[in-house]
Design an enzyme around this catalytic site. Structure first.
Site, PDB file in Angstrom:
ATOM      1  N   ASP A  57     -12.471  12.214  -2.899  1.00 33.77           N
ATOM      2  CA  ASP A  57     -12.543  10.728  -3.049  1.00 33.77           C
ATOM      3  C   ASP A  57     -13.865  10.615  -4.148  1.00 33.77           C
ATOM      4  O   ASP A  57     -14.667  11.715  -4.211  1.00 33.77           O
ATOM      5  CB  ASP A  57     -12.927  10.141  -1.832  1.00 33.77           C
ATOM      6  CG  ASP A  57     -12.599   8.609  -2.006  1.00 33.77           C
ATOM      7  OD1 ASP A  57     -11.687   8.219  -1.633  1.00 33.77           O
ATOM      8  OD2 ASP A  57     -13.483   7.948  -2.995  1.00 33.77           O
ATOM      9  N   TYR A  73      -1.324  -3.971 -12.045  1.00 35.70           N
ATOM     10  CA  TYR A  73      -0.946  -2.866 -11.005  1.00 35.70           C
ATOM     11  C   TYR A  73       0.703  -2.423 -11.139  1.00 35.70           C
ATOM     12  O   TYR A  73       0.797  -1.200 -10.815  1.00 35.70           O
ATOM     13  CB  TYR A  73      -1.020  -3.626  -9.804  1.00 35.70           C
ATOM     14  CG  TYR A  73      -0.960  -2.806  -8.373  1.00 35.70           C
ATOM     15  CD1 TYR A  73      -1.756  -1.678  -8.334  1.00 35.70           C
ATOM     16  CD2 TYR A  73       0.001  -3.160  -7.562  1.00 35.70           C
ATOM     17  CE1 TYR A  73      -1.490  -0.891  -6.908  1.00 35.70           C
ATOM     18  CE2 TYR A  73       0.120  -2.536  -6.220  1.00 35.70           C
ATOM     19  CZ  TYR A  73      -0.536  -1.257  -6.187  1.00 35.70           C
ATOM     20  OH  TYR A  73      -0.168  -0.726  -5.080  1.00 35.70           O
ATOM     21  N   LYS A  91       2.441   1.309 -11.403  1.00 38.52           N
ATOM     22  CA  LYS A  91       3.286   1.816 -10.727  1.00 38.52           C
ATOM     23  C   LYS A  91       4.778   2.132 -11.222  1.00 38.52           C
ATOM     24  O   LYS A  91       5.289   3.125 -10.644  1.00 38.52           O
ATOM     25  CB  LYS A  91       3.520   0.735  -9.433  1.00 38.52           C
ATOM     26  CG  LYS A  91       2.335   0.587  -8.610  1.00 38.52           C
ATOM     27  CD  LYS A  91       1.933   2.044  -7.946  1.00 38.52           C
ATOM     28  CE  LYS A  91       0.514   1.884  -7.270  1.00 38.52           C
ATOM     29  NZ  LYS A  91       0.119   3.172  -6.712  1.00 38.52           N
ATOM     30  N   GLN A 121      -7.834   3.154   2.633  1.00 33.42           N
ATOM     31  CA  GLN A 121      -7.294   2.802   3.763  1.00 33.42           C
ATOM     32  C   GLN A 121      -6.313   3.969   4.272  1.00 33.42           C
ATOM     33  O   GLN A 121      -6.292   3.931   5.751  1.00 33.42           O
ATOM     34  CB  GLN A 121      -6.699   1.238   3.438  1.00 33.42           C
ATOM     35  CG  GLN A 121      -6.244   0.801   4.628  1.00 33.42           C
ATOM     36  CD  GLN A 121      -4.811  -0.336   4.157  1.00 33.42           C
ATOM     37  OE1 GLN A 121      -4.551  -0.417   3.021  1.00 33.42           O
ATOM     38  NE2 GLN A 121      -4.341  -1.307   5.305  1.00 33.42           N
ATOM     39  N   LEU A 152     -10.682   8.589   1.283  1.00 33.41           N
ATOM     40  CA  LEU A 152     -11.497   7.748   2.096  1.00 33.41           C
ATOM     41  C   LEU A 152     -11.134   6.364   1.933  1.00 33.41           C
ATOM     42  O   LEU A 152     -11.734   5.543   2.706  1.00 33.41           O
ATOM     43  CB  LEU A 152     -13.086   7.755   1.450  1.00 33.41           C
ATOM     44  CG  LEU A 152     -13.808   9.043   1.427  1.00 33.41           C
ATOM     45  CD1 LEU A 152     -15.162   8.920   0.969  1.00 33.41           C
ATOM     46  CD2 LEU A 152     -13.945   9.700   2.594  1.00 33.41           C
ATOM     47  N   ILE A 172       0.076  -2.561   3.658  1.00 34.59           N
ATOM     48  CA  ILE A 172      -0.322  -1.621   4.795  1.00 34.59           C
ATOM     49  C   ILE A 172      -1.133  -2.284   5.870  1.00 34.59           C
ATOM     50  O   ILE A 172      -2.461  -2.846   5.461  1.00 34.59           O
ATOM     51  CB  ILE A 172      -0.664  -0.441   4.518  1.00 34.59           C
ATOM     52  CG1 ILE A 172       0.475   0.319   3.568  1.00 34.59           C
ATOM     53  CG2 ILE A 172      -0.850   0.324   5.535  1.00 34.59           C
ATOM     54  CD1 ILE A 172       0.081   1.479   2.988  1.00 34.59           C
ATOM     55  N   ASP A 192     -13.414  12.745  -9.087  1.00 35.09           N
ATOM     56  CA  ASP A 192     -12.592  11.696  -9.809  1.00 35.09           C
ATOM     57  C   ASP A 192     -11.349  12.283 -10.348  1.00 35.09           C
ATOM     58  O   ASP A 192     -11.142  13.429 -10.931  1.00 35.09           O
ATOM     59  CB  ASP A 192     -13.572  11.448 -11.104  1.00 35.09           C
ATOM     60  CG  ASP A 192     -12.844  10.448 -11.865  1.00 35.09           C
ATOM     61  OD1 ASP A 192     -11.593  10.202 -11.965  1.00 35.09           O
ATOM     62  OD2 ASP A 192     -13.544   9.323 -12.763  1.00 35.09           O
TER      63      ASP A 192
HETATM   64  N1  SER Z   1      -1.190  -3.638  -0.826  1.00 38.93           N
HETATM   65  C1  SER Z   1      -0.843  -3.508  -2.285  1.00 38.93           C
HETATM   66  C2  SER Z   1      -1.460  -4.929  -3.139  1.00 38.93           C
HETATM   67  O1  SER Z   1      -1.736  -5.641  -2.499  1.00 38.93           O
HETATM   68  C3  SER Z   1       0.516  -3.659  -2.513  1.00 38.93           C
HETATM   69  O2  SER Z   1       0.825  -2.341  -2.825  1.00 38.93           O
HETATM   70  O3  SER Z   1      -2.169  -4.231  -4.016  1.00 38.93           O
END
Ligand code: SER
Length: 318
Positions: free
Chosen positions: A35, A140, A144, A13, A11, A170, A51
Protein backbone atom coordinates in the site's frame (compact mmCIF):
# COMPACT_ATOMS: atom_id res chain seq x y z
CA UNK A 1 0.95 -24.96 -7.91
CA UNK A 2 0.06 -22.91 -4.91
CA UNK A 3 -0.44 -19.22 -5.62
CA UNK A 4 1.88 -16.45 -4.43
CA UNK A 5 -0.29 -13.34 -4.33
CA UNK A 6 0.46 -9.61 -4.16
CA UNK A 7 -2.21 -7.01 -3.40
CA UNK A 8 -1.78 -3.33 -4.25
CA UNK A 9 -3.91 -0.90 -2.26
CA UNK A 10 -4.01 -3.68 0.32
CA UNK A 11 -4.91 -1.45 3.27
CA UNK A 12 -8.09 -0.20 1.58
CA UNK A 13 -11.70 -1.27 2.04
CA UNK A 14 -11.49 -4.36 -0.16
CA UNK A 15 -7.79 -5.22 0.21
CA UNK A 16 -7.81 -5.39 3.99
CA UNK A 17 -10.49 -8.11 4.00
CA UNK A 18 -9.39 -9.84 0.79
CA UNK A 19 -5.90 -10.39 2.27
CA UNK A 20 -7.41 -12.28 5.20
CA UNK A 21 -9.56 -14.42 2.89
CA UNK A 22 -6.67 -15.19 0.52
CA UNK A 23 -4.44 -16.27 3.43
CA UNK A 24 -7.19 -18.55 4.71
CA UNK A 25 -7.52 -20.10 1.28
CA UNK A 26 -3.95 -20.31 -0.01
CA UNK A 27 -1.96 -20.35 3.25
CA UNK A 28 -0.67 -17.82 5.78
CA UNK A 29 2.45 -16.96 3.75
CA UNK A 30 0.70 -16.84 0.38
CA UNK A 31 -0.28 -13.19 0.31
CA UNK A 32 1.87 -10.04 0.33
CA UNK A 33 0.12 -6.77 1.14
CA UNK A 34 1.38 -3.51 -0.37
CA UNK A 35 0.00 0.00 0.00
CA UNK A 36 1.05 3.61 -0.47
CA UNK A 37 0.44 4.17 3.25
CA UNK A 38 2.19 2.60 6.19
CA UNK A 39 -0.14 0.43 8.26
CA UNK A 40 -1.46 2.10 11.42
CA UNK A 41 -1.07 -1.10 13.48
CA UNK A 42 1.08 -4.18 13.18
CA UNK A 43 -0.25 -6.30 10.31
CA UNK A 44 -0.35 -10.08 10.65
CA UNK A 45 1.45 -10.89 7.36
CA UNK A 46 4.18 -9.51 5.09
CA UNK A 47 3.83 -5.85 4.07
CA UNK A 48 5.70 -3.52 1.70
CA UNK A 49 5.12 0.18 1.31
CA UNK A 50 4.67 0.71 -2.43
CA UNK A 51 3.39 3.30 -4.86
CA UNK A 52 1.99 0.97 -7.52
CA UNK A 53 3.20 3.38 -10.21
CA UNK A 54 6.80 2.59 -9.22
CA UNK A 55 7.41 -0.21 -11.70
CA UNK A 56 11.01 -0.77 -10.63
CA UNK A 57 10.15 -1.39 -6.99
CA UNK A 58 7.06 -3.38 -7.91
CA UNK A 59 9.24 -5.56 -10.11
CA UNK A 60 11.76 -6.10 -7.28
CA UNK A 61 9.03 -7.17 -4.84
CA UNK A 62 7.31 -9.43 -7.38
CA UNK A 63 10.59 -11.19 -8.22
CA UNK A 64 11.72 -11.49 -4.61
CA UNK A 65 8.40 -12.92 -3.47
CA UNK A 66 7.96 -15.12 -6.59
CA UNK A 67 4.48 -13.67 -7.18
CA UNK A 68 2.09 -15.59 -9.47
CA UNK A 69 -1.07 -13.47 -9.07
CA UNK A 70 -1.65 -9.74 -8.53
CA UNK A 71 -4.82 -8.18 -7.14
CA UNK A 72 -4.41 -4.58 -8.27
CA UNK A 73 -6.72 -2.60 -5.99
CA UNK A 74 -4.83 0.71 -5.66
CA UNK A 75 -7.06 3.43 -7.15
CA UNK A 76 -8.87 6.66 -6.37
CA UNK A 77 -12.66 6.30 -6.03
CA UNK A 78 -15.22 8.36 -7.92
CA UNK A 79 -15.77 11.47 -5.79
CA UNK A 80 -12.07 12.00 -5.05
CA UNK A 81 -11.25 11.35 -8.70
CA UNK A 82 -13.73 14.06 -9.71
CA UNK A 83 -12.03 16.54 -7.36
CA UNK A 84 -8.51 15.51 -8.50
CA UNK A 85 -8.88 14.31 -12.12
CA UNK A 86 -5.18 14.45 -13.02
CA UNK A 87 -4.18 12.50 -9.92
CA UNK A 88 -6.92 10.00 -10.74
CA UNK A 89 -5.58 9.48 -14.24
CA UNK A 90 -2.03 9.09 -12.93
CA UNK A 91 -2.85 6.75 -10.02
CA UNK A 92 -5.51 4.68 -11.76
CA UNK A 93 -3.77 4.33 -15.12
CA UNK A 94 -0.01 4.49 -14.46
CA UNK A 95 -0.44 2.04 -11.60
CA UNK A 96 -2.27 -0.38 -13.89
CA UNK A 97 0.35 -0.08 -16.64
CA UNK A 98 3.13 -0.85 -14.14
CA UNK A 99 1.23 -3.90 -12.84
CA UNK A 100 0.48 -5.23 -16.34
CA UNK A 101 4.10 -4.80 -17.44
CA UNK A 102 5.40 -6.72 -14.44
CA UNK A 103 2.77 -9.41 -14.96
CA UNK A 104 3.82 -9.75 -18.58
CA UNK A 105 7.46 -10.16 -17.60
CA UNK A 106 6.95 -12.76 -14.87
CA UNK A 107 3.82 -14.49 -16.22
CA UNK A 108 1.57 -13.53 -13.31
CA UNK A 109 -2.23 -13.32 -13.57
CA UNK A 110 -3.93 -10.00 -12.76
CA UNK A 111 -7.27 -9.12 -11.18
CA UNK A 112 -8.32 -5.49 -11.69
CA UNK A 113 -11.65 -4.23 -10.39
CA UNK A 114 -13.74 -2.20 -12.77
CA UNK A 115 -16.95 -0.60 -11.57
CA UNK A 116 -20.53 0.41 -12.24
CA UNK A 117 -18.73 3.72 -12.86
CA UNK A 118 -17.59 2.32 -16.22
CA UNK A 119 -21.09 3.12 -17.52
CA UNK A 120 -22.54 6.51 -18.40
CA UNK A 121 -25.77 8.37 -19.12
CA UNK A 122 -26.27 6.70 -22.53
CA UNK A 123 -26.05 3.21 -21.02
CA UNK A 124 -29.41 1.43 -20.49
CA UNK A 125 -30.21 2.10 -16.83
CA UNK A 126 -32.12 -1.05 -15.95
CA UNK A 127 -30.91 -4.61 -16.52
CA UNK A 128 -27.75 -3.01 -17.86
CA UNK A 129 -26.25 -5.66 -20.17
CA UNK A 130 -22.73 -7.04 -20.01
CA UNK A 131 -21.90 -5.66 -23.44
CA UNK A 132 -23.37 -2.20 -23.94
CA UNK A 133 -22.56 1.50 -24.38
CA UNK A 134 -19.74 2.68 -22.10
CA UNK A 135 -19.36 6.44 -22.32
CA UNK A 136 -18.88 7.49 -18.67
CA UNK A 137 -18.87 11.18 -17.78
CA UNK A 138 -16.77 10.96 -14.58
CA UNK A 139 -12.96 10.80 -14.56
CA UNK A 140 -13.25 7.67 -12.43
CA UNK A 141 -15.34 6.08 -15.18
CA UNK A 142 -12.89 7.18 -17.87
CA UNK A 143 -10.07 5.39 -16.02
CA UNK A 144 -12.22 2.30 -15.48
CA UNK A 145 -13.15 1.93 -19.17
CA UNK A 146 -9.56 2.60 -20.21
CA UNK A 147 -8.44 0.02 -17.64
CA UNK A 148 -10.87 -2.61 -18.96
CA UNK A 149 -9.59 -2.05 -22.50
CA UNK A 150 -5.94 -2.11 -21.46
CA UNK A 151 -6.38 -5.35 -19.52
CA UNK A 152 -8.08 -6.98 -22.52
CA UNK A 153 -5.27 -5.66 -24.74
CA UNK A 154 -2.61 -7.30 -22.55
CA UNK A 155 -4.58 -10.55 -22.65
CA UNK A 156 -4.90 -10.64 -26.42
CA UNK A 157 -1.56 -9.09 -27.35
CA UNK A 158 0.73 -10.66 -24.74
CA UNK A 159 -1.29 -13.54 -23.33
CA UNK A 160 -1.40 -12.07 -19.81
CA UNK A 161 -4.19 -13.71 -17.81
CA UNK A 162 -6.13 -10.56 -16.91
CA UNK A 163 -9.60 -10.74 -15.36
CA UNK A 164 -11.93 -8.29 -13.66
CA UNK A 165 -15.42 -7.55 -12.43
CA UNK A 166 -17.46 -4.35 -12.51
CA UNK A 167 -18.07 -3.99 -8.80
CA UNK A 168 -21.11 -2.17 -7.49
CA UNK A 169 -20.88 -0.22 -4.22
CA UNK A 170 -19.22 -2.51 -1.66
CA UNK A 171 -20.70 -2.51 1.85
CA UNK A 172 -18.48 -3.63 4.70
CA UNK A 173 -17.64 -3.11 8.37
CA UNK A 174 -13.88 -3.50 8.75
CA UNK A 175 -12.19 -0.73 6.73
CA UNK A 176 -14.32 2.22 5.57
CA UNK A 177 -14.37 3.14 1.86
CA UNK A 178 -12.88 6.50 0.99
CA UNK A 179 -14.27 9.03 -1.43
CA UNK A 180 -16.79 6.96 -3.34
CA UNK A 181 -20.31 7.83 -4.47
CA UNK A 182 -21.70 4.69 -2.83
CA UNK A 183 -20.05 5.38 0.57
CA UNK A 184 -23.39 6.52 2.02
CA UNK A 185 -24.64 2.91 1.94
CA UNK A 186 -21.85 1.98 4.40
CA UNK A 187 -21.99 5.13 6.57
CA UNK A 188 -25.74 4.75 7.09
CA UNK A 189 -25.26 1.56 9.15
CA UNK A 190 -22.61 3.11 11.43
CA UNK A 191 -24.84 6.16 11.93
CA UNK A 192 -27.91 3.99 12.59
CA UNK A 193 -26.13 2.11 15.38
CA UNK A 194 -24.39 5.16 16.85
CA UNK A 195 -26.90 8.00 16.41
CA UNK A 196 -30.22 6.46 15.25
CA UNK A 197 -30.16 9.01 12.41
CA UNK A 198 -28.26 9.67 9.20
CA UNK A 199 -27.96 12.57 6.76
CA UNK A 200 -27.51 11.20 3.25
CA UNK A 201 -25.58 12.97 0.47
CA UNK A 202 -27.67 11.35 -2.30
CA UNK A 203 -31.39 11.85 -2.98
CA UNK A 204 -33.66 9.27 -1.38
CA UNK A 205 -34.83 7.82 -4.70
CA UNK A 206 -31.38 7.17 -6.22
CA UNK A 207 -31.05 3.49 -7.16
CA UNK A 208 -27.58 1.92 -7.41
CA UNK A 209 -26.20 -1.61 -7.40
CA UNK A 210 -24.59 -2.85 -4.19
CA UNK A 211 -22.81 -5.93 -2.87
CA UNK A 212 -21.89 -7.12 0.66
CA UNK A 213 -18.19 -7.69 1.31
CA UNK A 214 -18.32 -11.50 1.66
CA UNK A 215 -19.82 -11.69 -1.83
CA UNK A 216 -17.31 -9.18 -3.25
CA UNK A 217 -14.46 -11.34 -1.91
CA UNK A 218 -16.06 -14.46 -3.30
CA UNK A 219 -16.32 -12.82 -6.73
CA UNK A 220 -12.66 -11.77 -6.67
CA UNK A 221 -11.47 -15.26 -5.70
CA UNK A 222 -13.88 -17.31 -7.82
CA UNK A 223 -13.23 -15.38 -11.01
CA UNK A 224 -9.47 -15.88 -10.68
CA UNK A 225 -9.99 -19.60 -10.09
CA UNK A 226 -12.43 -20.03 -12.98
CA UNK A 227 -11.60 -22.32 -15.88
CA UNK A 228 -10.22 -19.99 -18.60
CA UNK A 229 -11.81 -22.16 -21.31
CA UNK A 230 -15.24 -21.04 -20.07
CA UNK A 231 -14.48 -17.30 -20.10
CA UNK A 232 -15.83 -15.48 -23.12
CA UNK A 233 -15.31 -12.16 -21.35
CA UNK A 234 -12.37 -11.03 -19.27
CA UNK A 235 -12.50 -7.34 -18.41
CA UNK A 236 -14.79 -6.89 -16.90
CA UNK A 237 -17.84 -8.89 -15.75
CA UNK A 238 -21.00 -7.21 -14.46
CA UNK A 239 -21.68 -8.49 -10.93
CA UNK A 240 -24.41 -7.37 -8.59
CA UNK A 241 -26.20 -8.64 -5.50
CA UNK A 242 -28.91 -6.03 -4.97
CA UNK A 243 -30.12 -2.63 -6.11
CA UNK A 244 -31.73 -0.18 -3.69
CA UNK A 245 -32.23 3.51 -2.92
CA UNK A 246 -31.33 5.30 0.34
CA UNK A 247 -35.07 5.44 1.17
CA UNK A 248 -35.37 1.69 0.79
CA UNK A 249 -32.22 0.99 2.77
CA UNK A 250 -33.55 3.19 5.60
CA UNK A 251 -36.83 1.23 5.56
CA UNK A 252 -34.92 -2.04 5.98
CA UNK A 253 -32.87 -0.54 8.84
CA UNK A 254 -36.15 0.42 10.55
CA UNK A 255 -37.10 -3.27 10.68
CA UNK A 256 -34.32 -3.61 13.26
CA UNK A 257 -34.11 -0.04 14.64
CA UNK A 258 -37.68 1.36 14.40
CA UNK A 259 -36.71 4.87 15.57
CA UNK A 260 -34.08 5.32 12.81
CA UNK A 261 -34.50 8.52 10.80
CA UNK A 262 -32.93 9.57 7.50
CA UNK A 263 -32.38 13.17 6.34
CA UNK A 264 -30.98 14.49 3.09
CA UNK A 265 -28.32 17.08 2.29
CA UNK A 266 -27.57 16.36 -1.35
CA UNK A 267 -24.03 16.79 -2.67
CA UNK A 268 -24.45 17.89 -6.31
CA UNK A 269 -21.16 16.32 -7.44
CA UNK A 270 -21.89 12.85 -6.09
CA UNK A 271 -25.56 13.10 -7.13
CA UNK A 272 -24.49 13.86 -10.72
CA UNK A 273 -22.12 10.88 -10.67
CA UNK A 274 -24.84 8.59 -9.29
CA UNK A 275 -27.36 9.84 -11.87
CA UNK A 276 -24.96 8.90 -14.66
CA UNK A 277 -24.65 5.28 -13.42
CA UNK A 278 -27.08 2.38 -13.95
CA UNK A 279 -29.95 1.62 -11.54
CA UNK A 280 -29.49 -2.13 -11.73
CA UNK A 281 -27.07 -4.35 -13.67
CA UNK A 282 -27.78 -7.68 -15.31
CA UNK A 283 -24.98 -10.17 -14.47
CA UNK A 284 -25.90 -13.19 -16.58
CA UNK A 285 -22.43 -13.55 -18.20
CA UNK A 286 -20.75 -13.87 -14.78
CA UNK A 287 -23.35 -16.46 -13.70
CA UNK A 288 -22.90 -18.56 -16.83
CA UNK A 289 -19.16 -18.22 -17.42
CA UNK A 290 -17.88 -18.72 -13.87
CA UNK A 291 -20.86 -19.53 -11.67
CA UNK A 292 -21.33 -16.16 -9.95
CA UNK A 293 -24.07 -16.32 -7.31
CA UNK A 294 -24.30 -13.82 -4.43
CA UNK A 295 -25.37 -14.98 -0.97
CA UNK A 296 -26.59 -11.69 0.58
CA UNK A 297 -29.59 -9.50 -0.25
CA UNK A 298 -30.56 -6.17 1.33
CA UNK A 299 -32.36 -7.80 4.27
CA UNK A 300 -29.68 -10.34 5.20
CA UNK A 301 -26.90 -7.77 4.72
CA UNK A 302 -28.73 -5.21 6.89
CA UNK A 303 -29.25 -7.79 9.65
CA UNK A 304 -25.56 -8.78 9.56
CA UNK A 305 -24.20 -5.22 9.42
CA UNK A 306 -26.38 -4.04 12.32
CA UNK A 307 -25.57 -7.11 14.43
CA UNK A 308 -21.82 -6.76 13.84
CA UNK A 309 -21.74 -3.01 14.51
CA UNK A 310 -23.97 -3.30 17.59
CA UNK A 311 -21.67 -5.96 19.06
CA UNK A 312 -18.68 -3.75 18.34
CA UNK A 313 -20.38 -0.79 19.99
CA UNK A 314 -20.98 -2.88 23.10
CA UNK A 315 -17.22 -3.45 23.42
CA UNK A 316 -16.61 0.30 23.02
CA UNK A 317 -14.87 -0.18 19.67
CA UNK A 318 -17.30 1.82 17.54
N1 SER B 1 -17.90 2.48 -4.87
C1 SER B 1 -17.34 3.12 -6.03
C2 SER B 1 -17.46 4.60 -5.95
O1 SER B 1 -18.43 5.06 -5.46
C3 SER B 1 -18.01 2.63 -7.27
O2 SER B 1 -17.14 1.81 -7.96
O3 SER B 1 -16.61 5.26 -6.42
Amino acid sequence: MSERILITGGLGQLGSELAVALRERYGEDSTIVTDLREPANDLPGPFYQLDARDGTRLHEIVRKERITRIYHLAALLSAVAEARPHDAWSINMDGLVAVLEVAREVGASVFTPSSIGAFGPQTPKDFTPQDTIQRPTSMYGVTKVAGELLCDYYAFKYGVDTRGVRFPGIISNVTPPGGGTTDYAVDIYYAAVRDRRYTCFLQGDTYLDMIYMPDAIKAAIDLMEADPARLRHRNAFNVTAMSFSPEEQAAYIRRYIPEFEIYYDVDPVRQAIANSWPNALEDYAARVEWGWQPAYDLDSMTADMLKTLTERQATGAL
